[in-house]
Scaffold this motif. Structure first.
Motif, mmCIF file in Angstrom:
data_model
loop_
_atom_site.group_PDB
_atom_site.id
_atom_site.type_symbol
_atom_site.label_atom_id
_atom_site.label_comp_id
_atom_site.label_asym_id
_atom_site.label_seq_id
_atom_site.Cartn_x
_atom_site.Cartn_y
_atom_site.Cartn_z
ATOM 1 N N GLN A 196 -20.127 8.510 -5.482
ATOM 2 C CA GLN A 196 -18.904 8.390 -4.713
ATOM 3 C C GLN A 196 -19.033 7.446 -3.522
ATOM 4 O O GLN A 196 -18.373 6.452 -3.433
ATOM 5 N N ASP A 215 -8.774 4.039 4.893
ATOM 6 C CA ASP A 215 -8.554 4.270 3.457
ATOM 7 C C ASP A 215 -8.537 2.939 2.708
ATOM 8 O O ASP A 215 -9.173 2.780 1.672
ATOM 9 N N LEU A 216 -7.782 1.989 3.265
ATOM 10 C CA LEU A 216 -7.612 0.701 2.602
ATOM 11 C C LEU A 216 -8.934 -0.049 2.518
ATOM 12 O O LEU A 216 -9.324 -0.536 1.460
ATOM 13 N N GLN A 235 -15.529 -5.913 0.485
ATOM 14 C CA GLN A 235 -15.906 -6.155 -0.910
ATOM 15 C C GLN A 235 -17.222 -6.923 -0.959
ATOM 16 O O GLN A 235 -17.876 -6.973 -1.993
ATOM 17 N N GLN A 249 -15.184 -0.440 -4.061
ATOM 18 C CA GLN A 249 -15.119 0.028 -5.454
ATOM 19 C C GLN A 249 -15.958 -0.778 -6.446
ATOM 20 O O GLN A 249 -16.608 -0.197 -7.306
ATOM 21 N N PRO A 250 -15.971 -2.122 -6.336
ATOM 22 C CA PRO A 250 -16.759 -2.866 -7.331
ATOM 23 C C PRO A 250 -18.255 -2.563 -7.251
ATOM 24 O O PRO A 250 -18.989 -2.861 -8.192
ATOM 25 N N TRP A 300 -6.081 -5.920 5.576
ATOM 26 C CA TRP A 300 -6.284 -6.376 4.194
ATOM 27 C C TRP A 300 -7.478 -7.320 4.106
ATOM 28 O O TRP A 300 -8.256 -7.272 3.151
ATOM 29 N N MET A 329 -10.570 -5.388 4.147
ATOM 30 C CA MET A 329 -10.875 -4.840 2.824
ATOM 31 C C MET A 329 -11.587 -5.876 1.970
ATOM 32 O O MET A 329 -12.572 -5.573 1.285
ATOM 33 N N GLN A 352 -19.512 0.506 -6.585
ATOM 34 C CA GLN A 352 -19.815 1.916 -6.817
ATOM 35 C C GLN A 352 -19.907 2.206 -8.311
ATOM 36 O O GLN A 352 -18.951 1.971 -9.033
ATOM 37 N N MET A 359 -0.967 5.383 3.991
ATOM 38 C CA MET A 359 -2.378 5.023 3.857
ATOM 39 C C MET A 359 -2.911 4.481 5.190
ATOM 40 O O MET A 359 -2.248 3.717 5.869
ATOM 41 N N ALA A 384 0.864 -1.176 0.000
ATOM 42 C CA ALA A 384 0.000 0.000 0.000
ATOM 43 C C ALA A 384 0.899 1.224 0.000
ATOM 44 O O ALA A 384 2.012 1.177 0.528
ATOM 45 N N PHE A 404 -11.442 0.855 -0.112
ATOM 46 C CA PHE A 404 -11.213 0.385 -1.484
ATOM 47 C C PHE A 404 -12.092 -0.825 -1.811
ATOM 48 O O PHE A 404 -12.461 -1.041 -2.965
ATOM 49 N N GLY A 405 -12.402 -1.617 -0.764
ATOM 50 C CA GLY A 405 -13.218 -2.817 -0.981
ATOM 51 C C GLY A 405 -14.571 -2.511 -1.595
ATOM 52 O O GLY A 405 -15.205 -3.380 -2.205
#
Lengths: 273, 314
Positions: free
Chosen positions: A126, A111-112, A171, A118-119, A164, A167, A121, A107, A103, A115-116
């Motif tokens: 946002q 923050d990390l 997801q 994102q798929p 991790w 995260m 969104q 970070m 990373a 990221f999970g």
């Protein structure tokens, strides 16, 4: 009646998702590791993939997670070739945690973990209340709520690995593929991570992990897949398949197998060449 | 974060004001100020609107473009030392402009598109060179190929200049890097490509942030690393090409701006890219203003005052 009430108030599990391979061949460049493999990942269980170095464990996991393209055959997600599905759609069903993670400096845990999401969104939006709720739940599951604003590089190895995994939990996929999630962790941190992985099963998820340590595989997995030279030479529950013969075939070491007096899991003892 | 942005905006405003008020020549800051307030002498009006305002605006746009291009480049290469110049973009741009001058274009009619086309060509050459051995996704090879192409193109540019004295004279000022003497018409030519670059950046900013976690992780999150990388390279080419067309090959801004922005706003490009939009022009306009008063009454080339500005930083 009581049982029925429990069933009704239980949160709905995500529908389980089937991951399998059909005549799969895979490898790196000209070096073919796996040849014509048929395999179906048992749903709602922890599966441990074990075997000696270079036997194709990570290759299998990375091919299942569509990081590596198959050199032949197919990886099927709910019956459809994973490489024919939009990558984003796959990312909503399957989360993969590679063995080595990096990373950017500075970070934070939060923050990390974010990221999970994102798929899930769409490009125009946002951050939703649901994202917020799921990230918080993931941090809670990984016991990281009180260090969510700490920087990753200032955490212990176990805490960082939990971040991790958090995260991957954020997801929110029915399938999780973990490549050696506890390598480089001390005993206490290993147990921490394995117990977190066990807790995912109670939420209806399916986990496949590459594990080096047979003892941990026997204790924390429902299903063990033993690989040797790119082929699966045995699979089943730890009790069924962990025999001195299999251990010799995998690692060329002799041992005895006894049952753990506390939880009944197979234990390897008297290990020798 | 809003406070940081506001602070940077305020600093940018101050820097721009300083750039308008101060400079070589006979116009005092007071005379310039009175022009800004709607009065002032004819001479002062000319200096302000025809010389200093375009110069400041060019500094603004160039600084923004270079700052953002640097941030994108460094994320792309996953290397905080990556510099847009490394990709061969600046060198390609400079070579194209030199070639155009040699073929008869006069300095005044020098189209920004020539520079941009050169930037893009340089970028595509270096990309295909890095791809030749089937390792197009290796950022280190990409940067190495870029550095090689850069040196080659700069050598060719020098060669062209040696052969043709007229070209050398016209290009000498431009090639040291300066925001002076550019007219606002060229800014208008740049607008479309800058808008395209902005739109593309907004589209790929989220996947680009994920790419910072590694290629595997970006794929896992549903992105296509190859496509993101290619788009980012195109944006860099557009931005650096535009900046080079305006102000010549300016190094250093693309390197240092993202550094400062990251120190202020953290590692996520979604947070620090906005800061780059302010810090880039602050540094460029600041350095330009400095170069005007440093060796008064001469104009000191920007390329030399930029590193001067940086000395205390290191």
């Amino acid at each position: 009646m009581k049982a029925l009430a429990t069933v009704i108030t239980q949160p709905a599990h995500p529908p389980s998702t089937a991951l399998s391979t059909h005549a799969l061949s895979a490898g790196h460049g000209k070096h073919r590791v796996i040849e014509s493999l048929d395999f179906a990942l048992p749903e709602n269980q922890v599966t441990a993939i074990v075997g000696p170095n270079g036997c194709g464990k990570s290759t299998l996991l990375n091919t299942l997670g569509r990081i590596l393209a198959p050199q032949g055959g197919h990886v099927l997600l709910d019956g459809i070739d994973i490489h024919h599905l939009p990558s984003k759609q796959v990312a909503q069903k399957l989360a993969l945690l590679p063995q080595e993670t990096t990373a950017p400096e500075g970070m934070t845990v939060l923050d990390l973990v974010r990221f999970g999401r994102q798929p899930h969104q769409p490009w125009y939006s946002q951050w939703s209340a649901e994202d917020q709720r799921i990230v918080k739940a993931a941090l809670k599951a990984a016991n990281l709520l009180d260090m969510q604003n700490r920087e990753l590089d200032k955490l212990s190895g176990g805490q960082r690995q939990r971040a991790w995994i958090a995260m991957a939990i954020a997801q929110d996929t029915p399938l999780l593929l973990l490549d050696e999630p506890t390598s480089a962790l001390d005993l206490g941190h290993q147990i921490e991570v394995f117990e977190l992985i066990r807790s995912l099963i109670t939420q209806g998820k399916t986990v496949a992990m590459v594990v080096h340590d047979l003892l941990n595989a026997a204790r924390y997995a429902d299903h063990i897949v033993a690989m040797h030279e790119g082929a699966i030479i045995a699979q089943g529950s730890p009790k069924e398949i962990l025999t001195p013969e299999l251990v010799y075939e995998l690692y060329q070491v002799r041992c005895d197998v006894i049952n753990d007096p506390v939880n009944g899991a197979p234990l390897l003892v008297n290990i020798r060449r | 974060m809003p406070i940081l942005l506001l602070g940077c905006a305020a600093l940018l405003l101050l820097t721009s004001l300083a750039s308008l008020l101060m400079g070589a020549g006979d116009t005092t800051p007071w005379q310039a100020l009175s022009v800004l307030l709607g009065a002032g002498t004819e001479d002062a009006r000319f200096v302000l609107f025809e010389l200093r305002l375009p110069r400041t605006l060019v500094g603004l746009v160039t600084g923004m473009a270079l700052g953002c291009a640097g941030a994108l480049m460094q994320t792309l290469a996953r290397n905080p030392l990556a510099e847009p110049g490394l990709l061969g973009v600046s060198a390609g741009s400079a070579f194209a402009v030199t070639l155009a001058l040699l073929l008869g274009a006069s300095s005044a009619s020098l189209s920004v598109y020539v520079a941009q086309a050169g930037a893009l060509a340089g970028c595509l050459i270096v990309l295909s060179a890095a791809r030749l051995k089937g390792v197009g996704n290796d950022p280190i090879r990409l940067v190495l190929a870029g550095a090689t192409l850069s040196s080659l193109l700069l050598a060719l540019t020098s060669l062209l200049l040696m052969f043709d004295q007229r070209t050398a004279d016209e290009i000498r000022f431009w090639i040291t890097g300066s925001v002076a003497g550019r007219d606002l018409a060229s800014l208008r030519h740049l607008l479309p490509s800058l808008l395209v670059a902005t739109a593309l950046t907004l589209l790929i900013i989220r996947p680009l942030a994920a790419l910072a976690l590694g290629e595997t992780m970006a794929t896992n999150l549903g992105h296509k690393p190859g496509r993101i990388r290619l788009t980012a390279v195109l944006i860099v080419a557009l931005l650096v090409g535009a900046a080079t067309a305006m102000a010549g090959p300016i190094m250093f801004v693309g390197l240092v701006v993202p550094f400062i922005a990251r120190a202020l706003a953290g590692a996520d490009i979604r947070r620090y890219l906005a800061l780059c939009l302010f810090i880039g022009p602050i540094i460029l306009i600041g350095a330009d203003t400095l170069s005007r008063i440093l060796v008064y009454p001469l104009n000191y080339p920007l390329a030399y005052s930029l590193p001067l500005l940086a000395l205390p930083y290191y």
